[in-house]
Design an enzyme around this catalytic site. Structure first.
Site, PDB file in Angstrom:
ATOM      1  N   HIS A   1      -7.666   3.121   5.591  1.00  0.00           N
ATOM      2  CA  HIS A   1      -6.267   2.773   5.833  1.00  0.00           C
ATOM      3  C   HIS A   1      -5.259   3.571   5.016  1.00  0.00           C
ATOM      4  O   HIS A   1      -4.065   3.459   5.230  1.00  0.00           O
ATOM      5  CB  HIS A   1      -6.045   1.279   5.577  1.00  0.00           C
ATOM      6  CG  HIS A   1      -6.015   0.927   4.122  1.00  0.00           C
ATOM      7  ND1 HIS A   1      -7.127   0.949   3.332  1.00  0.00           N
ATOM      8  CD2 HIS A   1      -4.992   0.587   3.305  1.00  0.00           C
ATOM      9  CE1 HIS A   1      -6.796   0.618   2.100  1.00  0.00           C
ATOM     10  NE2 HIS A   1      -5.510   0.400   2.038  1.00  0.00           N
TER      11      HIS A   1
HETATM   12  C1  UD1 Z   1      -0.727  -1.983   2.040  1.00  0.00           C
HETATM   13  C2  UD1 Z   1      -0.607  -1.468   0.592  1.00  0.00           C
HETATM   14  C3  UD1 Z   1      -1.928  -0.849   0.180  1.00  0.00           C
HETATM   15  C4  UD1 Z   1      -3.068  -1.826   0.373  1.00  0.00           C
HETATM   16  C5  UD1 Z   1      -3.069  -2.297   1.832  1.00  0.00           C
HETATM   17  C6  UD1 Z   1      -4.150  -3.330   2.072  1.00  0.00           C
HETATM   18  C7  UD1 Z   1       1.591  -0.632  -0.112  1.00  0.00           C
HETATM   19  C8  UD1 Z   1       2.357   0.581  -0.413  1.00  0.00           C
HETATM   20  N1  UD1 Z   1       0.406  -0.433   0.494  1.00  0.00           N
HETATM   21  O1  UD1 Z   1      -0.960  -0.862   2.862  1.00  0.00           O
HETATM   22  O2  UD1 Z   1      -1.857  -0.504  -1.189  1.00  0.00           O
HETATM   23  O3  UD1 Z   1      -4.277  -1.182   0.063  1.00  0.00           O
HETATM   24  O4  UD1 Z   1      -1.793  -2.896   2.113  1.00  0.00           O
HETATM   25  O5  UD1 Z   1      -4.264  -3.610   3.436  1.00  0.00           O
HETATM   26  O6  UD1 Z   1       2.049  -1.710  -0.405  1.00  0.00           O
HETATM   27  N2  UD1 Z   1       0.804  -3.876   9.986  1.00  0.00           N
HETATM   28  C9  UD1 Z   1       0.518  -4.774  10.988  1.00  0.00           C
HETATM   29  N3  UD1 Z   1       0.303  -6.063  10.635  1.00  0.00           N
HETATM   30  C10 UD1 Z   1       0.357  -6.504   9.362  1.00  0.00           C
HETATM   31  C11 UD1 Z   1       0.646  -5.579   8.351  1.00  0.00           C
HETATM   32  C12 UD1 Z   1       0.855  -4.274   8.668  1.00  0.00           C
HETATM   33  O7  UD1 Z   1       0.465  -4.421  12.152  1.00  0.00           O
HETATM   34  O8  UD1 Z   1       0.144  -7.708   9.118  1.00  0.00           O
HETATM   35  C13 UD1 Z   1       1.005  -2.452  10.338  1.00  0.00           C
HETATM   36  C14 UD1 Z   1       2.428  -2.073  10.501  1.00  0.00           C
HETATM   37  O9  UD1 Z   1       2.517  -1.175  11.543  1.00  0.00           O
HETATM   38  C15 UD1 Z   1       2.754  -1.354   9.209  1.00  0.00           C
HETATM   39  C16 UD1 Z   1       1.431  -0.741   8.834  1.00  0.00           C
HETATM   40  O10 UD1 Z   1       0.443  -1.655   9.320  1.00  0.00           O
HETATM   41  O11 UD1 Z   1       3.772  -0.410   9.350  1.00  0.00           O
HETATM   42  C17 UD1 Z   1       1.232  -0.556   7.364  1.00  0.00           C
HETATM   43  O12 UD1 Z   1       1.472  -1.776   6.630  1.00  0.00           O
HETATM   44  P1  UD1 Z   1       2.010  -1.729   5.107  1.00  0.00           P
HETATM   45  O13 UD1 Z   1       2.054  -3.103   4.556  1.00  0.00           O
HETATM   46  O14 UD1 Z   1       3.257  -0.904   5.030  1.00  0.00           O
HETATM   47  O15 UD1 Z   1       0.941  -0.874   4.351  1.00  0.00           O
HETATM   48  P2  UD1 Z   1      -0.641  -0.910   4.408  1.00  0.00           P
HETATM   49  O16 UD1 Z   1      -1.085   0.379   4.985  1.00  0.00           O
HETATM   50  O17 UD1 Z   1      -1.149  -2.174   5.002  1.00  0.00           O
END
Ligand code: UD1
Length: 380
Positions: A219
Protein backbone atom coordinates in the site's frame (compact mmCIF):
# COMPACT_ATOMS: atom_id res chain seq x y z
CA UNK A 1 -11.80 14.16 45.96
CA UNK A 2 -8.93 12.10 44.47
CA UNK A 3 -7.25 13.39 41.38
CA UNK A 4 -8.51 12.14 38.03
CA UNK A 5 -6.71 12.41 34.70
CA UNK A 6 -8.77 13.03 31.59
CA UNK A 7 -7.03 11.57 28.58
CA UNK A 8 -7.94 11.86 24.92
CA UNK A 9 -6.75 9.00 22.68
CA UNK A 10 -6.61 9.81 18.98
CA UNK A 11 -6.95 7.18 16.25
CA UNK A 12 -7.57 7.46 12.52
CA UNK A 13 -6.14 4.63 10.43
CA UNK A 14 -6.26 0.85 10.54
CA UNK A 15 -2.97 0.23 12.41
CA UNK A 16 -3.95 2.83 15.04
CA UNK A 17 -6.99 0.77 16.03
CA UNK A 18 -4.83 -2.29 16.66
CA UNK A 19 -2.47 -0.23 18.85
CA UNK A 20 -5.08 1.57 20.93
CA UNK A 21 -7.16 -1.50 21.89
CA UNK A 22 -4.89 -2.84 24.70
CA UNK A 23 -4.23 0.63 26.05
CA UNK A 24 -7.91 1.47 26.50
CA UNK A 25 -8.43 -1.88 28.16
CA UNK A 26 -5.52 -1.27 30.53
CA UNK A 27 -6.78 2.18 31.54
CA UNK A 28 -10.12 0.56 32.37
CA UNK A 29 -8.43 -2.14 34.45
CA UNK A 30 -6.10 0.18 36.32
CA UNK A 31 -6.66 -0.05 40.08
CA UNK A 32 -9.49 2.24 41.07
CA UNK A 33 -9.13 4.53 44.05
CA UNK A 34 -12.10 3.90 46.30
CA UNK A 35 -14.20 3.09 43.24
CA UNK A 36 -13.25 6.40 41.70
CA UNK A 37 -11.66 5.94 38.26
CA UNK A 38 -8.24 7.51 38.12
CA UNK A 39 -8.37 7.83 34.37
CA UNK A 40 -11.17 8.97 32.15
CA UNK A 41 -10.38 8.17 28.52
CA UNK A 42 -12.13 9.77 25.57
CA UNK A 43 -11.61 8.07 22.23
CA UNK A 44 -11.49 10.32 19.17
CA UNK A 45 -11.62 8.78 15.66
CA UNK A 46 -10.52 11.26 13.03
CA UNK A 47 -12.24 9.36 10.22
CA UNK A 48 -9.01 9.05 8.15
CA UNK A 49 -10.06 5.46 7.44
CA UNK A 50 -13.80 5.03 7.09
CA UNK A 51 -14.67 1.90 5.04
CA UNK A 52 -16.26 -0.83 7.16
CA UNK A 53 -13.39 -3.18 6.36
CA UNK A 54 -10.73 -0.58 7.16
CA UNK A 55 -12.27 0.69 10.38
CA UNK A 56 -15.47 -0.58 12.02
CA UNK A 57 -14.56 -4.25 11.76
CA UNK A 58 -11.49 -3.63 13.97
CA UNK A 59 -13.59 -1.91 16.63
CA UNK A 60 -15.92 -4.89 16.61
CA UNK A 61 -13.27 -7.63 16.70
CA UNK A 62 -10.95 -5.94 19.20
CA UNK A 63 -13.75 -4.78 21.52
CA UNK A 64 -12.81 -1.14 21.15
CA UNK A 65 -15.58 1.09 22.51
CA UNK A 66 -17.35 3.32 20.01
CA UNK A 67 -15.45 6.58 19.61
CA UNK A 68 -16.85 9.43 21.68
CA UNK A 69 -16.13 11.74 18.74
CA UNK A 70 -15.81 10.87 15.07
CA UNK A 71 -14.37 13.82 13.18
CA UNK A 72 -15.34 12.27 9.83
CA UNK A 73 -12.54 13.88 7.81
CA UNK A 74 -12.19 11.11 5.19
CA UNK A 75 -9.52 10.95 2.47
CA UNK A 76 -7.88 14.03 0.98
CA UNK A 77 -4.53 15.54 0.06
CA UNK A 78 -2.11 15.21 2.98
CA UNK A 79 -2.09 18.90 3.92
CA UNK A 80 -5.84 19.18 3.60
CA UNK A 81 -6.48 15.98 5.55
CA UNK A 82 -4.07 16.99 8.34
CA UNK A 83 -5.58 20.49 8.43
CA UNK A 84 -9.15 19.20 8.55
CA UNK A 85 -8.30 16.93 11.48
CA UNK A 86 -6.62 19.81 13.30
CA UNK A 87 -9.58 22.16 12.89
CA UNK A 88 -12.05 19.58 14.17
CA UNK A 89 -9.80 18.20 16.91
CA UNK A 90 -9.00 21.65 18.33
CA UNK A 91 -12.70 22.12 19.06
CA UNK A 92 -12.78 18.78 20.90
CA UNK A 93 -9.74 19.71 23.02
CA UNK A 94 -11.15 23.13 23.87
CA UNK A 95 -14.41 21.54 24.98
CA UNK A 96 -12.96 18.57 26.88
CA UNK A 97 -9.85 20.21 28.34
CA UNK A 98 -7.90 16.95 28.72
CA UNK A 99 -4.77 16.65 30.86
CA UNK A 100 -3.11 14.44 28.26
CA UNK A 101 -3.49 13.56 24.57
CA UNK A 102 -2.22 10.17 23.42
CA UNK A 103 -1.35 9.55 19.77
CA UNK A 104 -0.10 6.30 18.23
CA UNK A 105 1.97 5.34 15.19
CA UNK A 106 2.90 7.59 12.30
CA UNK A 107 -0.17 8.41 10.24
CA UNK A 108 -1.52 11.87 9.43
CA UNK A 109 -3.97 11.61 12.35
CA UNK A 110 -1.00 11.08 14.70
CA UNK A 111 0.69 14.33 13.73
CA UNK A 112 -2.53 16.34 13.56
CA UNK A 113 -3.58 15.23 17.05
CA UNK A 114 -0.18 15.94 18.56
CA UNK A 115 0.13 19.36 16.94
CA UNK A 116 -3.26 20.56 18.19
CA UNK A 117 -2.54 19.40 21.73
CA UNK A 118 0.95 20.92 21.82
CA UNK A 119 -0.35 24.28 20.61
CA UNK A 120 -2.93 24.24 23.39
CA UNK A 121 -0.19 23.39 25.93
CA UNK A 122 -1.72 19.97 26.57
CA UNK A 123 0.95 17.30 27.23
CA UNK A 124 1.29 14.72 24.44
CA UNK A 125 2.22 11.05 24.69
CA UNK A 126 3.46 9.31 21.53
CA UNK A 127 3.27 5.54 21.40
CA UNK A 128 5.73 4.03 18.90
CA UNK A 129 8.12 6.97 19.17
CA UNK A 130 11.68 7.03 17.85
CA UNK A 131 11.27 5.01 14.65
CA UNK A 132 13.19 6.47 11.71
CA UNK A 133 13.51 5.26 8.13
CA UNK A 134 15.72 8.31 7.35
CA UNK A 135 13.73 8.47 4.13
CA UNK A 136 12.00 11.79 3.77
CA UNK A 137 10.07 10.73 0.70
CA UNK A 138 7.81 8.80 3.08
CA UNK A 139 4.92 10.84 4.50
CA UNK A 140 5.18 8.81 7.72
CA UNK A 141 8.77 9.96 8.35
CA UNK A 142 7.61 13.57 8.78
CA UNK A 143 4.75 12.45 10.96
CA UNK A 144 7.19 10.56 13.22
CA UNK A 145 9.82 13.28 13.42
CA UNK A 146 7.44 16.13 14.11
CA UNK A 147 5.30 14.21 16.59
CA UNK A 148 8.35 13.11 18.57
CA UNK A 149 9.69 16.63 18.81
CA UNK A 150 6.51 17.99 20.38
CA UNK A 151 5.71 15.00 22.60
CA UNK A 152 6.25 14.95 26.37
CA UNK A 153 6.18 11.17 26.76
CA UNK A 154 7.98 9.15 24.09
CA UNK A 155 7.09 5.48 24.37
CA UNK A 156 9.60 3.50 22.31
CA UNK A 157 8.98 0.07 20.75
CA UNK A 158 12.30 -0.64 19.01
CA UNK A 159 15.49 -0.24 21.11
CA UNK A 160 17.07 1.84 18.32
CA UNK A 161 14.39 4.46 19.07
CA UNK A 162 16.27 5.62 22.17
CA UNK A 163 19.41 6.27 20.11
CA UNK A 164 17.47 8.01 17.34
CA UNK A 165 15.71 10.32 19.77
CA UNK A 166 18.75 11.21 21.87
CA UNK A 167 20.73 11.85 18.65
CA UNK A 168 18.06 14.41 17.77
CA UNK A 169 18.52 16.14 21.12
CA UNK A 170 15.39 14.85 22.84
CA UNK A 171 16.01 14.66 26.62
CA UNK A 172 16.51 11.10 27.85
CA UNK A 173 14.07 11.60 30.71
CA UNK A 174 11.16 11.92 28.27
CA UNK A 175 11.99 8.57 26.61
CA UNK A 176 10.64 5.22 27.88
CA UNK A 177 11.42 1.85 26.34
CA UNK A 178 8.16 -0.01 26.88
CA UNK A 179 8.10 -2.56 24.06
CA UNK A 180 5.62 -2.99 21.26
CA UNK A 181 1.94 -2.41 21.93
CA UNK A 182 0.91 -4.09 18.67
CA UNK A 183 2.24 -7.32 20.14
CA UNK A 184 -0.13 -6.90 23.11
CA UNK A 185 -3.01 -7.13 20.66
CA UNK A 186 -1.39 -10.00 18.79
CA UNK A 187 -0.91 -11.96 22.02
CA UNK A 188 -4.47 -11.21 23.14
CA UNK A 189 -5.77 -12.66 19.88
CA UNK A 190 -3.43 -15.66 19.68
CA UNK A 191 -5.82 -18.08 21.42
CA UNK A 192 -8.38 -17.35 18.70
CA UNK A 193 -5.94 -18.02 15.89
CA UNK A 194 -4.67 -21.16 17.58
CA UNK A 195 -8.22 -22.44 17.59
CA UNK A 196 -8.06 -24.89 14.70
CA UNK A 197 -11.67 -24.38 13.68
CA UNK A 198 -11.36 -20.61 13.51
CA UNK A 199 -8.08 -20.83 11.60
CA UNK A 200 -9.30 -23.36 9.10
CA UNK A 201 -12.37 -21.27 8.34
CA UNK A 202 -10.47 -18.63 6.41
CA UNK A 203 -8.04 -21.17 4.92
CA UNK A 204 -10.96 -23.25 3.68
CA UNK A 205 -12.75 -20.21 2.33
CA UNK A 206 -9.70 -19.41 0.27
CA UNK A 207 -9.08 -23.05 -0.60
CA UNK A 208 -5.49 -23.10 0.69
CA UNK A 209 -3.59 -25.43 3.01
CA UNK A 210 -1.12 -24.45 5.76
CA UNK A 211 2.38 -23.63 4.45
CA UNK A 212 1.22 -23.94 0.85
CA UNK A 213 0.68 -20.24 0.22
CA UNK A 214 2.23 -16.81 0.80
CA UNK A 215 0.60 -13.56 1.90
CA UNK A 216 1.14 -10.27 0.08
CA UNK A 217 0.26 -6.77 1.30
CA UNK A 218 1.07 -3.59 -0.58
CA UNK A 219 0.00 0.00 0.00
CA UNK A 220 2.96 2.42 0.25
CA UNK A 221 2.76 5.35 -2.18
CA UNK A 222 6.37 4.62 -3.28
CA UNK A 223 5.25 1.17 -4.48
CA UNK A 224 1.67 1.60 -5.63
CA UNK A 225 1.61 5.19 -6.92
CA UNK A 226 4.27 4.53 -9.57
CA UNK A 227 3.23 2.47 -12.59
CA UNK A 228 6.75 1.24 -13.43
CA UNK A 229 7.43 0.03 -9.88
CA UNK A 230 4.01 -1.55 -9.58
CA UNK A 231 4.51 -3.43 -12.87
CA UNK A 232 8.00 -4.60 -11.82
CA UNK A 233 6.59 -5.88 -8.53
CA UNK A 234 3.70 -7.74 -10.12
CA UNK A 235 5.97 -9.31 -12.71
CA UNK A 236 7.98 -10.67 -9.75
CA UNK A 237 4.78 -11.98 -8.12
CA UNK A 238 3.81 -13.52 -11.47
CA UNK A 239 7.02 -15.57 -11.37
CA UNK A 240 6.63 -16.53 -7.70
CA UNK A 241 3.05 -17.77 -8.06
CA UNK A 242 4.33 -20.46 -10.42
CA UNK A 243 5.81 -22.09 -7.28
CA UNK A 244 3.35 -21.10 -4.55
CA UNK A 245 -0.10 -19.51 -4.29
CA UNK A 246 -0.13 -15.88 -3.21
CA UNK A 247 -3.05 -14.38 -1.29
CA UNK A 248 -3.33 -10.64 -1.68
CA UNK A 249 -5.82 -8.57 0.38
CA UNK A 250 -5.98 -5.40 -1.72
CA UNK A 251 -5.67 -2.08 0.13
CA UNK A 252 -8.01 0.66 -1.25
CA UNK A 253 -5.07 2.85 -2.32
CA UNK A 254 -3.53 -0.02 -4.33
CA UNK A 255 -6.90 -0.93 -5.84
CA UNK A 256 -7.38 2.61 -7.07
CA UNK A 257 -3.91 2.78 -8.64
CA UNK A 258 -4.17 -0.65 -10.29
CA UNK A 259 -7.37 0.55 -11.96
CA UNK A 260 -5.93 3.95 -12.92
CA UNK A 261 -2.82 2.38 -14.50
CA UNK A 262 -4.94 -0.07 -16.54
CA UNK A 263 -3.28 -3.08 -14.86
CA UNK A 264 -6.44 -4.64 -13.44
CA UNK A 265 -7.06 -7.22 -16.16
CA UNK A 266 -3.41 -8.30 -16.32
CA UNK A 267 -3.21 -8.74 -12.53
CA UNK A 268 -6.56 -10.50 -12.24
CA UNK A 269 -5.43 -13.00 -14.88
CA UNK A 270 -2.43 -14.15 -12.86
CA UNK A 271 -3.69 -17.61 -11.99
CA UNK A 272 -2.28 -18.30 -8.53
CA UNK A 273 -2.47 -14.74 -7.28
CA UNK A 274 -5.68 -14.64 -5.25
CA UNK A 275 -7.06 -11.12 -4.87
CA UNK A 276 -9.39 -10.53 -1.91
CA UNK A 277 -10.84 -7.41 -0.23
CA UNK A 278 -9.19 -6.10 2.99
CA UNK A 279 -9.76 -8.65 5.75
CA UNK A 280 -10.27 -8.46 9.49
CA UNK A 281 -7.50 -8.78 12.05
CA UNK A 282 -8.14 -12.36 13.14
CA UNK A 283 -8.24 -13.57 9.55
CA UNK A 284 -5.02 -11.83 8.54
CA UNK A 285 -3.27 -13.16 11.65
CA UNK A 286 -4.55 -16.68 10.98
CA UNK A 287 -3.43 -16.47 7.39
CA UNK A 288 -0.01 -15.10 8.28
CA UNK A 289 0.56 -17.66 11.03
CA UNK A 290 -0.04 -20.58 8.63
CA UNK A 291 1.70 -19.08 5.61
CA UNK A 292 5.05 -20.11 4.16
CA UNK A 293 6.18 -16.47 4.05
CA UNK A 294 4.89 -12.92 3.85
CA UNK A 295 5.75 -10.20 1.33
CA UNK A 296 4.85 -6.71 2.50
CA UNK A 297 5.59 -3.00 2.49
CA UNK A 298 3.87 -2.51 5.85
CA UNK A 299 5.83 -1.85 9.03
CA UNK A 300 3.44 -3.45 11.52
CA UNK A 301 3.32 -6.71 9.60
CA UNK A 302 7.11 -7.11 9.87
CA UNK A 303 6.66 -6.93 13.66
CA UNK A 304 3.83 -9.46 13.68
CA UNK A 305 5.70 -11.94 11.48
CA UNK A 306 8.71 -11.62 13.82
CA UNK A 307 6.57 -12.80 16.73
CA UNK A 308 4.78 -15.43 14.62
CA UNK A 309 8.23 -16.64 13.38
CA UNK A 310 7.21 -16.42 9.74
CA UNK A 311 9.85 -15.29 7.19
CA UNK A 312 9.02 -11.84 5.84
CA UNK A 313 10.30 -9.84 2.87
CA UNK A 314 9.94 -6.07 2.97
CA UNK A 315 9.63 -4.61 -0.51
CA UNK A 316 11.10 -1.24 0.34
CA UNK A 317 14.60 0.20 0.30
CA UNK A 318 14.64 0.76 4.07
CA UNK A 319 12.78 0.11 7.28
CA UNK A 320 12.14 2.27 10.34
CA UNK A 321 11.96 -0.99 12.33
CA UNK A 322 15.52 -2.42 12.16
CA UNK A 323 14.94 -4.77 15.09
CA UNK A 324 12.69 -6.86 12.82
CA UNK A 325 15.76 -7.40 10.61
CA UNK A 326 18.46 -7.67 13.31
CA UNK A 327 16.51 -9.97 15.62
CA UNK A 328 13.33 -10.87 13.77
CA UNK A 329 12.41 -12.66 10.55
CA UNK A 330 12.41 -9.67 8.22
CA UNK A 331 14.67 -9.00 5.20
CA UNK A 332 14.56 -5.68 3.35
CA UNK A 333 14.74 -6.60 -0.34
CA UNK A 334 13.80 -3.44 -2.24
CA UNK A 335 11.72 -3.54 -5.41
CA UNK A 336 14.04 -5.27 -7.85
CA UNK A 337 12.34 -8.29 -9.40
CA UNK A 338 15.42 -10.55 -9.49
CA UNK A 339 16.38 -9.82 -5.88
CA UNK A 340 12.83 -10.56 -4.69
CA UNK A 341 12.72 -13.87 -6.58
CA UNK A 342 16.18 -14.83 -5.29
CA UNK A 343 15.20 -14.26 -1.66
CA UNK A 344 11.95 -16.17 -2.09
CA UNK A 345 13.78 -19.11 -3.58
CA UNK A 346 15.94 -19.19 -0.45
CA UNK A 347 12.81 -19.38 1.73
CA UNK A 348 11.26 -22.05 -0.47
CA UNK A 349 14.40 -24.14 -0.15
CA UNK A 350 14.11 -24.00 3.66
CA UNK A 351 16.61 -21.19 4.25
CA UNK A 352 14.11 -18.61 5.61
CA UNK A 353 15.00 -16.60 8.73
CA UNK A 354 13.85 -18.05 12.05
CA UNK A 355 14.32 -14.99 14.26
CA UNK A 356 13.75 -14.26 17.96
CA UNK A 357 11.48 -11.92 19.91
CA UNK A 358 12.83 -8.48 20.83
CA UNK A 359 12.85 -7.50 24.51
CA UNK A 360 9.48 -6.41 25.91
CA UNK A 361 7.50 -7.61 22.91
CA UNK A 362 5.70 -9.67 25.50
CA UNK A 363 2.10 -8.48 25.59
CA UNK A 364 2.68 -6.19 28.59
CA UNK A 365 3.46 -2.91 26.88
CA UNK A 366 0.11 -1.27 27.69
CA UNK A 367 0.67 -2.12 31.38
CA UNK A 368 4.06 -0.43 31.34
CA UNK A 369 2.71 2.66 29.58
CA UNK A 370 -0.22 3.15 31.95
CA UNK A 371 2.03 2.65 34.96
CA UNK A 372 4.43 5.33 33.74
CA UNK A 373 1.60 7.77 32.98
CA UNK A 374 0.14 7.09 36.40
CA UNK A 375 3.44 7.68 38.19
CA UNK A 376 4.12 10.91 36.35
CA UNK A 377 0.64 12.39 36.32
CA UNK A 378 0.14 11.76 40.01
CA UNK A 379 3.54 13.12 40.89
CA UNK A 380 2.56 16.53 39.47
C1 UD1 B 1 -2.42 5.35 5.76
C2 UD1 B 1 -1.14 5.87 6.46
C3 UD1 B 1 -0.07 4.80 6.39
C4 UD1 B 1 -0.58 3.50 6.97
C5 UD1 B 1 -1.86 3.09 6.24
C6 UD1 B 1 -2.45 1.83 6.82
C7 UD1 B 1 -0.70 8.28 6.30
C8 UD1 B 1 0.15 9.29 5.65
N1 UD1 B 1 -0.62 7.04 5.77
O1 UD1 B 1 -2.09 5.14 4.41
O2 UD1 B 1 1.04 5.23 7.15
O3 UD1 B 1 0.41 2.51 6.81
O4 UD1 B 1 -2.82 4.15 6.39
O5 UD1 B 1 -3.51 1.37 6.03
O6 UD1 B 1 -1.39 8.60 7.23
N2 UD1 B 1 -9.35 4.75 1.22
C9 UD1 B 1 -10.56 4.10 1.12
N3 UD1 B 1 -11.18 3.75 2.27
C10 UD1 B 1 -10.68 4.01 3.50
C11 UD1 B 1 -9.45 4.67 3.59
C12 UD1 B 1 -8.79 5.02 2.45
O7 UD1 B 1 -11.05 3.85 0.04
O8 UD1 B 1 -11.31 3.65 4.51
C13 UD1 B 1 -8.63 5.10 -0.02
C14 UD1 B 1 -8.86 6.50 -0.46
O9 UD1 B 1 -8.92 6.51 -1.84
C15 UD1 B 1 -7.59 7.22 -0.03
C16 UD1 B 1 -6.55 6.14 -0.12
O10 UD1 B 1 -7.25 4.92 0.20
O11 UD1 B 1 -7.30 8.33 -0.83
C17 UD1 B 1 -5.41 6.30 0.83
O12 UD1 B 1 -5.86 6.48 2.19
P1 UD1 B 1 -4.98 7.35 3.24
O13 UD1 B 1 -5.61 7.28 4.58
O14 UD1 B 1 -4.69 8.70 2.67
O15 UD1 B 1 -3.59 6.63 3.25
P2 UD1 B 1 -3.22 5.09 3.30
O16 UD1 B 1 -2.56 4.76 2.02
O17 UD1 B 1 -4.36 4.26 3.76
Amino acid sequence: MPKRTKIICVVGARPNFIKIAPLLEEFEKYPQFKKYPQFKTILVHTGQHYDFKMSKVFFKDLNIPNPYYNLGVGSDLHGTQTGKIMIAFEKVCLKEKPQLVIVVGDVNSTLAGALVAAKLQIPVAHIEAGLRSFDRTMPEEFNRLLTDHIADYLFVSDPIGITNLTNEGIPRKKIFYVGNIMIDTLKNQLPKIKNAKQKLKILNQLNVKPKEYAILTLHRPSNVDNKKTLKELFSAFKEIQKQIKIIYPVHPRAKKRIQEFGLEKWIKNIKNLILIPPINYIDILSLMASSKFVITDSGGITEETTILKIPCLTIRENTERPVTVGIGTNIVVGTNKNRIIREINKILSGRGKKGKSPKYWDGKTAQRIVKIIHQHEYAK
